[in-house]
Design an enzyme around this catalytic site. Sequence first.
Site, PDB file in Angstrom:
ATOM      1  N   GLY A  17      25.091 -19.112 -28.846  1.00  0.00           N
ATOM      2  CA  GLY A  17      24.540 -18.275 -29.871  1.00  0.00           C
ATOM      3  C   GLY A  17      23.999 -17.268 -28.696  1.00  0.00           C
ATOM      4  O   GLY A  17      23.544 -17.975 -27.396  1.00  0.00           O
ATOM      5  N   TYR A  47      13.306 -13.435 -44.339  1.00  0.00           N
ATOM      6  CA  TYR A  47      14.456 -14.163 -43.645  1.00  0.00           C
ATOM      7  C   TYR A  47      15.465 -13.362 -44.262  1.00  0.00           C
ATOM      8  O   TYR A  47      15.950 -12.198 -43.580  1.00  0.00           O
ATOM      9  CB  TYR A  47      14.824 -15.684 -43.638  1.00  0.00           C
ATOM     10  CG  TYR A  47      16.049 -15.366 -42.312  1.00  0.00           C
ATOM     11  CD1 TYR A  47      16.501 -15.144 -41.310  1.00  0.00           C
ATOM     12  CD2 TYR A  47      17.073 -16.419 -42.919  1.00  0.00           C
ATOM     13  CE1 TYR A  47      16.966 -15.390 -40.579  1.00  0.00           C
ATOM     14  CE2 TYR A  47      18.371 -16.661 -42.255  1.00  0.00           C
ATOM     15  CZ  TYR A  47      19.047 -15.773 -41.103  1.00  0.00           C
ATOM     16  OH  TYR A  47      19.528 -16.222 -40.020  1.00  0.00           O
ATOM     17  N   LYS A  82      30.612  -5.910 -37.635  1.00  0.00           N
ATOM     18  CA  LYS A  82      31.397  -6.186 -36.345  1.00  0.00           C
ATOM     19  C   LYS A  82      32.882  -5.299 -36.413  1.00  0.00           C
ATOM     20  O   LYS A  82      34.139  -5.612 -35.761  1.00  0.00           O
ATOM     21  CB  LYS A  82      31.989  -7.378 -36.616  1.00  0.00           C
ATOM     22  CG  LYS A  82      30.996  -8.103 -36.283  1.00  0.00           C
ATOM     23  CD  LYS A  82      30.518  -8.102 -34.741  1.00  0.00           C
ATOM     24  CE  LYS A  82      29.209  -9.424 -34.701  1.00  0.00           C
ATOM     25  NZ  LYS A  82      27.909  -9.345 -33.355  1.00  0.00           N
ATOM     26  N   ARG A 106      26.000 -15.312 -43.641  1.00  0.00           N
ATOM     27  CA  ARG A 106      25.260 -14.628 -45.295  1.00  0.00           C
ATOM     28  C   ARG A 106      26.397 -15.456 -46.641  1.00  0.00           C
ATOM     29  O   ARG A 106      26.407 -14.068 -47.043  1.00  0.00           O
ATOM     30  CB  ARG A 106      25.101 -13.613 -44.694  1.00  0.00           C
ATOM     31  CG  ARG A 106      23.737 -13.209 -43.036  1.00  0.00           C
ATOM     32  CD  ARG A 106      23.261 -12.306 -42.693  1.00  0.00           C
ATOM     33  NE  ARG A 106      22.812 -12.859 -41.483  1.00  0.00           N
ATOM     34  CZ  ARG A 106      22.435 -11.357 -40.690  1.00  0.00           C
ATOM     35  NH1 ARG A 106      23.276 -10.081 -41.080  1.00  0.00           N
ATOM     36  NH2 ARG A 106      22.260 -11.436 -39.764  1.00  0.00           N
ATOM     37  N   ASP A 115      13.583  -3.946   4.944  1.00  0.00           N
ATOM     38  CA  ASP A 115      12.124  -4.466   5.789  1.00  0.00           C
ATOM     39  C   ASP A 115      12.914  -5.926   4.839  1.00  0.00           C
ATOM     40  O   ASP A 115      13.357  -6.498   3.956  1.00  0.00           O
ATOM     41  CB  ASP A 115      11.172  -4.024   4.605  1.00  0.00           C
ATOM     42  CG  ASP A 115      10.040  -5.620   5.157  1.00  0.00           C
ATOM     43  OD1 ASP A 115      10.304  -5.832   6.407  1.00  0.00           O
ATOM     44  OD2 ASP A 115       8.952  -6.174   5.039  1.00  0.00           O
TER      45      ASP A 115
HETATM   46  P1  ADQ Z   1      24.521 -13.001 -31.818  1.00  0.00           P
HETATM   47  O1  ADQ Z   1      25.081 -13.328 -33.147  1.00  0.00           O
HETATM   48  O2  ADQ Z   1      23.688 -14.178 -30.679  1.00  0.00           O
HETATM   49  O3  ADQ Z   1      23.775 -11.143 -31.756  1.00  0.00           O
HETATM   50  P2  ADQ Z   1      26.547 -11.749 -30.502  1.00  0.00           P
HETATM   51  O4  ADQ Z   1      26.166 -10.936 -28.807  1.00  0.00           O
HETATM   52  O5  ADQ Z   1      27.526 -11.077 -31.167  1.00  0.00           O
HETATM   53  O6  ADQ Z   1      25.394 -12.525 -30.558  1.00  0.00           O
HETATM   54  O7  ADQ Z   1      27.338 -13.225 -29.805  1.00  0.00           O
HETATM   55  C1  ADQ Z   1      28.033 -14.066 -30.085  1.00  0.00           C
HETATM   56  C2  ADQ Z   1      27.786 -15.733 -29.975  1.00  0.00           C
HETATM   57  O8  ADQ Z   1      28.337 -16.795 -30.932  1.00  0.00           O
HETATM   58  C3  ADQ Z   1      29.249 -15.341 -28.608  1.00  0.00           C
HETATM   59  O9  ADQ Z   1      28.309 -16.484 -27.782  1.00  0.00           O
HETATM   60  C4  ADQ Z   1      30.267 -15.717 -29.196  1.00  0.00           C
HETATM   61  O10 ADQ Z   1      31.270 -16.397 -28.290  1.00  0.00           O
HETATM   62  C5  ADQ Z   1      29.709 -16.995 -30.255  1.00  0.00           C
HETATM   63  N1  ADQ Z   1      30.300 -16.458 -31.557  1.00  0.00           N
HETATM   64  C6  ADQ Z   1      30.816 -15.451 -32.135  1.00  0.00           C
HETATM   65  N2  ADQ Z   1      31.823 -15.632 -33.316  1.00  0.00           N
HETATM   66  C7  ADQ Z   1      31.891 -16.988 -33.081  1.00  0.00           C
HETATM   67  C8  ADQ Z   1      32.942 -17.395 -33.663  1.00  0.00           C
HETATM   68  N3  ADQ Z   1      33.507 -17.060 -35.266  1.00  0.00           N
HETATM   69  N4  ADQ Z   1      33.112 -19.218 -33.451  1.00  0.00           N
HETATM   70  C9  ADQ Z   1      32.752 -19.361 -32.712  1.00  0.00           C
HETATM   71  N5  ADQ Z   1      31.642 -18.860 -31.797  1.00  0.00           N
HETATM   72  C10 ADQ Z   1      31.010 -17.153 -32.046  1.00  0.00           C
HETATM   73  C11 ADQ Z   1      22.591 -10.371 -31.063  1.00  0.00           C
HETATM   74  C12 ADQ Z   1      22.394  -9.556 -30.851  1.00  0.00           C
HETATM   75  C13 ADQ Z   1      24.021  -9.252 -30.259  1.00  0.00           C
HETATM   76  C14 ADQ Z   1      23.974  -9.288 -28.861  1.00  0.00           C
HETATM   77  C15 ADQ Z   1      23.146 -10.808 -28.944  1.00  0.00           C
HETATM   78  C16 ADQ Z   1      22.615 -11.310 -27.595  1.00  0.00           C
HETATM   79  O11 ADQ Z   1      23.097  -8.657 -32.602  1.00  0.00           O
HETATM   80  O12 ADQ Z   1      23.828  -7.563 -30.217  1.00  0.00           O
HETATM   81  O13 ADQ Z   1      24.636  -9.500 -28.252  1.00  0.00           O
HETATM   82  O14 ADQ Z   1      21.964 -11.051 -29.985  1.00  0.00           O
HETATM   83  O15 ADQ Z   1      20.890 -10.411 -27.576  1.00  0.00           O
END
Ligand code: ADQ
Length: 826
Positions: A30, A90, A337, A370, A555
Amino acid sequence: MSRLIIVSNRLPMSLQAQEDGSYTLHQNVGGLATAIGPYHRSHKDSLWIGWSGIDPQKYSEKELAGIRQAYRESRCIPIFLSKEELNGYYAGFSNNTLWPLFHDFSHEAVFRQEDWEMYRKVNMRFAQVVEPLIRKGDTIWIQDYHLMLLPKMLRERYPDASIGWFLHVPFPSAEIFRSLPWSREILEGVLGANLIGFHTVDFSASFLASLHRLLPELPVNRDGVVEMPDGHRAAIDAFPIGIDYNLYRRTAHSSLARAMRRGIDEVCGKSPRHRYRTSVTAEGVAANEATASDANWWSHYMKEDIPESTLAKQAASSVGSRSNKVIVSVDRLDYTKGLPERLQAFGRMLDKYPEWVGHVTYYLLATPSREVVESYQRLKAQVDQLVGEINGRYSLLAWTPIHYITRSLSIKPVCGIYTAGDVALVTPLRDGMNLVAKEYLACHDGRDGTLVLSDMCGAADELTDAFIVNPYDIDMVCEALHNALEITPEESKRRNIRMQARLKVRTAANWCTSFLDSLRQVSAPGMTDRRLRMDHHNAIVRQWDGAHRRLVLCDYDGTLTPLVRRPERAKPTQALRRLLTQVGSNPDVDFLLVSGRSHQIMQDWFGDLPVGLIAEHGAWNRNLPGSNSDEWQRAQGLPDSDTWQKVIRPIMDESATRVPRSFVESKSDAVAWHYRMSDAQVAEQERQDLLHRLRGVVVGLGLMIMENSKVVEVTPVATSKGQAILPFVNSDDYDFMMALGDDETDETMFAVMPDKGWTIKVGPGQTKARLRVNDPTAVTLLLADLGAGVARDTDEPVASHDFRDDHTVVDEAHAQFTDDKQGRDK
Ligand code: ADQ
């Protein structure tokens, strides 16, 4: 030594119980964990506080002590929350109120007083854990929407603390935000920070708009800084998060990812596998036969209006004429999404462009999250149904349009999916940044692979060469998808190179560094003025990209590299030399290094780079624009150096003898006394004496005295950096000009720059420059971003820094600046 205390809802590590009753931790995936995790691991003085993710009721006191100990070894401090606390704070306020509201899903938002109260209570619990850990000089960095009240809670207890807060999700418009019954308290909570960060300039503008609307009594100055009644200042800025580019690039080449790609290629008929083609062809023949004969047992193919018949024939007829393609997407199953809309667009494309039937396969990785929340259950049912409908309607015997995977996969298989994708379909309805788009491009480093990207996510601001779509517009996504599948590999690669070059610069590590440097800057008195914010940065990049001819006057010491105690140790690193080469080798860029250094050193350090050199404050130059010679040129009309140095050198030598660890440097046309390593008080007294002695002689010799950082220097009157750059800044050749510098001598450049040019001062102190950055790291990041705009495909990420090195040097430079402010030496 100041420490960093990171506070987030979840810790970056999860717990795993071992058979012997002990616990081990493993790194979470993440955005947050991968962005800040490396900083935390490499800084032994950093602490991370967050929810452990475990239910304390399931463990005995002894077990909980073991868990705490396991976390302590990774410098993490777990917070245990009860079911009731989690439900209100939460699942309730964070996920059912703030998450939908901040993603423009107001209709999903639930406003419950009990949840709000629990949110406040849990924020207070976090405060109670953090407060006793805070020591004077510590930096506290709070993450995300779960902890919006915490900055104010900590500020009340520690009025002088340096507190940053970063929001990872979008900030909504003022109209939406004010519908939250507790919007004022939330704003006030966040304003306890010194620096409030968002992914994009648009989100920070929305935050400012809410501030104007809900707390109009708070003054916001023209630098976007809020003056708080308790005397602290809160700056607002954008810091687009990046990824660990190298990690994804490397993982894409891991044997597992490669094996997955091969597997997907085979299944989708991309590898020339005989069976696949035979099957599709056979089914087409069968469909033909069925249409021709009106009485056979292929009854389901008989009617013309049954699409399978048409589809099978279509697919068979195009076998061999069209190469098979793979579309991929990777998401957590969340209503933000845009999965149903995306599936509809894919279905529409198969309908509208049946030539893709049998030839394009969509790998849809969508892991449920969730799951106890009803709206998420509904979404899952809807996605299941749409996948079923599309697969049922379009599948051939040897081909399924959608491979639907709902398991959570680790990074290697995810990279395998990314690398297999000819097209990545990333179409969130709303997203703070979206890392998936960036990870996909890193996995396609130097290769083709086309990104279809929603304009509703932060990443769209940076990845402008993608096919940008409105994710709600099904027709638009359908057309973009079709075009992305049709694009030539050359065009796809061309688009990617620019985006990849920027991603190599804007890494997770550099995001972390930028935020923390800015936090240091805004927490130091007087440093918020003229701070180079992301909107300035973007304006500079935009003007650079649109310019025909660009001039950069830069510089060296203190601007491109931190000031060090011994000048000879400031030799440029390989990364810096690469950066200068990247920017300077563009034929439409004139990059001039303008330094007080001797021309011999400039020659040794930079003589082989594609940059113009101005040495000894203008007394010498080489390779300037318009010059036909490769030789060093001495400025006209300078007094004879041997003659005057015979007078000045002994005067300076006297100072060097009197002040231990100070020394004199002789250049061709300058003499300098350096006292950076000496005792500040002794040196200061001698400095005044020396100035007094020099003043008596310099005028008669046609010389002048210059003071730089811990250096007193004598040079001919006619030389100054400002004089040296005059011919270039006065010419009409450039539609982009930028001057960067850190000390008094650079002020002479700022003074002659035209109004339309950019002037950037590095560090504190009075300046004529328009903008200010904290330290040389910020300059290298800006230059790397500009260099990326003219990038060729480089193998190595540019200016991607090792954290430890960076922070050591930045700390050193910072200490230097603090020193400088206290002593009077500029
Ligand atoms: P995040 O959920 O932490 O959200 P996001 O940008 O959605 O970040 O990326 C998700 C991460 O989880 C990525 O690294 C992806 O590879 C991985 N991932 C997603 N779905 C997956 C799956 N089904 N199986 C395995 N891996 C999966 C929050 C915000 C985002 C923001 C990030 C960072 O909601 O908008 O980009 O933080 O600030």
